[in-house]
Design a protein around this motif. Structure first.
Motif, mmCIF file in Angstrom:
data_model
loop_
_atom_site.group_PDB
_atom_site.id
_atom_site.type_symbol
_atom_site.label_atom_id
_atom_site.label_comp_id
_atom_site.label_asym_id
_atom_site.label_seq_id
_atom_site.Cartn_x
_atom_site.Cartn_y
_atom_site.Cartn_z
ATOM 1 N N THR A 141 18.175 2.333 -8.205
ATOM 2 C CA THR A 141 17.503 2.168 -9.493
ATOM 3 C C THR A 141 17.436 0.679 -9.834
ATOM 4 O O THR A 141 18.027 -0.159 -9.155
ATOM 5 N N GLY A 142 16.702 0.353 -10.873
ATOM 6 C CA GLY A 142 16.630 -1.031 -11.322
ATOM 7 C C GLY A 142 15.885 -1.964 -10.393
ATOM 8 O O GLY A 142 16.070 -3.179 -10.453
ATOM 9 N N ALA A 143 15.050 -1.418 -9.502
ATOM 10 C CA ALA A 143 14.231 -2.226 -8.582
ATOM 11 C C ALA A 143 15.068 -3.068 -7.636
ATOM 12 O O ALA A 143 14.598 -4.084 -7.119
ATOM 13 N N VAL B 132 0.819 -1.222 0.000
ATOM 14 C CA VAL B 132 0.000 0.000 0.000
ATOM 15 C C VAL B 132 0.848 1.265 0.000
ATOM 16 O O VAL B 132 0.574 2.194 -0.779
ATOM 17 N N PRO B 133 1.886 1.396 0.860
ATOM 18 C CA PRO B 133 2.688 2.637 0.825
ATOM 19 C C PRO B 133 3.350 2.910 -0.529
ATOM 20 O O PRO B 133 3.254 4.047 -1.029
ATOM 21 N N PRO B 134 4.018 1.930 -1.190
ATOM 22 C CA PRO B 134 4.536 2.232 -2.530
ATOM 23 C C PRO B 134 3.434 2.576 -3.528
ATOM 24 O O PRO B 134 3.642 3.416 -4.410
ATOM 25 N N LEU B 135 2.267 1.945 -3.374
ATOM 26 C CA LEU B 135 1.145 2.272 -4.254
ATOM 27 C C LEU B 135 0.678 3.706 -4.039
ATOM 28 O O LEU B 135 0.398 4.426 -5.003
ATOM 29 N N CYS B 136 0.606 4.132 -2.786
ATOM 30 C CA CYS B 136 0.210 5.518 -2.502
ATOM 31 C C CYS B 136 1.216 6.501 -3.090
ATOM 32 O O CYS B 136 0.831 7.544 -3.650
ATOM 33 N N PRO C 73 9.837 1.887 -12.733
ATOM 34 C CA PRO C 73 8.604 1.146 -12.433
ATOM 35 C C PRO C 73 7.832 1.825 -11.322
ATOM 36 O O PRO C 73 8.426 2.385 -10.395
ATOM 37 N N MET C 74 6.514 1.773 -11.385
ATOM 38 C CA MET C 74 5.701 2.676 -10.567
ATOM 39 C C MET C 74 5.846 2.449 -9.061
ATOM 40 O O MET C 74 5.624 3.375 -8.280
ATOM 41 N N GLY C 75 6.239 1.269 -8.610
ATOM 42 C CA GLY C 75 6.328 1.035 -7.176
ATOM 43 C C GLY C 75 7.724 0.882 -6.634
ATOM 44 O O GLY C 75 7.896 0.554 -5.458
ATOM 45 N N THR C 76 8.746 1.104 -7.452
ATOM 46 C CA THR C 76 10.111 0.768 -7.041
ATOM 47 C C THR C 76 11.000 1.971 -6.782
ATOM 48 O O THR C 76 12.148 1.802 -6.399
ATOM 49 N N GLY C 77 10.506 3.175 -6.987
ATOM 50 C CA GLY C 77 11.387 4.335 -6.938
ATOM 51 C C GLY C 77 11.580 4.945 -5.565
ATOM 52 O O GLY C 77 12.664 5.430 -5.250
ATOM 53 N N ALA C 78 10.555 4.964 -4.741
ATOM 54 C CA ALA C 78 10.615 5.666 -3.460
ATOM 55 C C ALA C 78 11.414 4.855 -2.447
ATOM 56 O O ALA C 78 10.867 4.022 -1.715
ATOM 57 N N ALA C 79 12.712 5.106 -2.378
ATOM 58 C CA ALA C 79 13.597 4.298 -1.525
ATOM 59 C C ALA C 79 13.245 4.429 -0.057
ATOM 60 O O ALA C 79 13.303 3.442 0.691
ATOM 61 N N ALA D 68 15.852 13.282 -4.732
ATOM 62 C CA ALA D 68 14.993 12.872 -5.855
ATOM 63 C C ALA D 68 15.003 11.366 -6.027
ATOM 64 O O ALA D 68 13.955 10.745 -6.266
ATOM 65 N N LEU D 69 16.174 10.748 -5.889
ATOM 66 C CA LEU D 69 16.252 9.294 -6.010
ATOM 67 C C LEU D 69 15.547 8.606 -4.845
ATOM 68 O O LEU D 69 14.913 7.570 -5.020
ATOM 69 N N SER D 70 15.645 9.179 -3.665
ATOM 70 C CA SER D 70 15.013 8.570 -2.496
ATOM 71 C C SER D 70 13.496 8.663 -2.543
ATOM 72 O O SER D 70 12.797 7.796 -2.015
ATOM 73 N N LEU D 71 12.978 9.683 -3.201
ATOM 74 C CA LEU D 71 11.528 9.866 -3.292
ATOM 75 C C LEU D 71 10.937 9.295 -4.572
ATOM 76 O O LEU D 71 9.718 9.352 -4.774
ATOM 77 N N GLY D 72 11.778 8.763 -5.444
ATOM 78 C CA GLY D 72 11.274 8.163 -6.676
ATOM 79 C C GLY D 72 10.917 9.165 -7.749
ATOM 80 O O GLY D 72 10.103 8.852 -8.627
#
Length: 340
Positions: free
Chosen positions: A254-256, A28-32, A185-191, A176-180
């Motif tokens: 990056t790269g999931a 849910v959090p990555p989806l949000c 891919p839509m769920g993999t960016g927000a570290a 920027a990288l930490s927040l995606g």
């Protein structure tokens, strides 16, 4: 003895059932975050993926004449992981095909719940990646207006992987990288969100730190000592430590890679089951993942690496058990002789 075995199996089922429920909640959090970056289309895609996984479970239960288990959320968790690995612009039929492949081929063909040797989510993603690479590996920029149903007209690119594979450095801040806030891919960016999810799973004893940490450490060490950025590989390690650390940041975020450390590596039936085995499992997945990233044609090579190492995870377990017995049986035998 049989009753003890039955109790052990029931405890294992309860434990894995809790794992899949937590995976669904932690998606849910990555989806949000994806909805914040791209609008409502990620919610639509994840809903379709979960519905497809649930219908597959009901269909298989009907065909196999077994009672459908409402509490079994394994299919839904696999479907959510597959959806979050996809770009937000992916066509719905590609996502549905990926979920069908993951659930029916990756799971049910091998006997269903607990019998599969390969991670079903990685199987579904790999099938989609090989069949529709032009859709799976091209992403829109964040904050782009994405239509809810037909996203075929949205501009997409593979700028991140093109930059890294050509030996360049990413021109993104760590924030920027930490927040995606980059094309991914839509769920993999927000570290930061993924790290929070991983800490929750670890606190609930759903994720094993040994596998995840050894995986990330292996990826980091390879990126540091063997960077693919132009000129760094031949340079002095100490003199150019800071650029090498930036390479580590770019490769891990990056790269999931971080997403896989949280949602893929610790799948209970395909990961190694003992501590030393998990460490070796994570090291192997990390090494193979970086090999795919450096020399392969797919950005998200970690899914293919997971499938490759899944093929020997049972052998890792058996080898560790045999080594344990070899190291401890002589000591116990000596103890018995001394007691006599």
């Amino acid at each position: 003895m049989d009753e003890a075995l039955i109790r052990e199996q029931e405890q294992q089922l309860q434990k894995t059932g809790k794992y899949y429920k937590h995976i669904c909640w932690m998606a849910v959090p990555p989806l949000c975050m994806a909805c914040y970056l791209y609008g409502l289309r990620p919610l639509l895609l994840c809903g379709i993926a979960m519905l497809t996984g649930n219908l597959c479970d009901r269909l298989v239960s009907l065909l196999r004449h077994r009672v459908y288990q409402n509490g079994d959320l394994s299919n839904e968790s696999f479907a959510l992981v597959i959806a979050l690995l996809m770009p937000v612009t992916v066509d719905i039929y590609v996502l549905v095909a990926a979920v069908l492949a993951g659930v029916l081929i990756g799971k049910e063909v091998f006997g269903g719940y607990g019998s599969y040797p390969f991670n079903p989510a990685a199987v579904g993603y790999a099938v989609a990646a090989v069949s529709w690479p032009e859709q799976v590996f091209r992403y829109p920029q964040p904050y782009t207006a994405i239509p809810l149903w037909d996203a075929s007209g949205v501009p997409v690119s593979s700028a991140i992987e093109d930059t890294l594979s050509s030996g360049g450095m990413l021109n993104y801040s760590s924030i920027a990288l930490s927040l995606g806030e980059y094309a991914a891919p839509m769920g993999t960016g927000a570290a930061l969100v993924l790290l929070a999810c991983g800490l929750f799973l670890w606190s609930q004893k759903d994720a094993h730190m040994a596998a995840s940490v050894s995986f990330l450490a292996t990826c980091a060490l390879i990126a540091f000592f063997f960077p693919r950025q132009a000129g760094l590989a031949e340079s002095d390690v100490l003199v150019n430590a800071l650029p090498r650390l930036q390479c580590v940041r770019d490769e891990l975020l990056t790269g999931a890679v971080l997403f896989s450390a949280v949602f893929l590596i610790n799948e209970p039936y395909t990961c190694a089951h003992h501590r030393m085995g998990r460490i070796l499992y994570g090291v192997l997945v990390g090494g193979v993942s970086m090999g795919f990233r450096y020399y392969g044609v797919y950005e998200t090579g970690v899914c293919f690496a997971v499938l490759a190492v899944n093929s020997i995870s049972a052998w890792i377990d058996r080898t560790e058990v045999r080594l344990y017995r070899l190291l401890h049986l002589p000591a116990s035998g000596a103890g018995k002789e001394a007691a006599e």
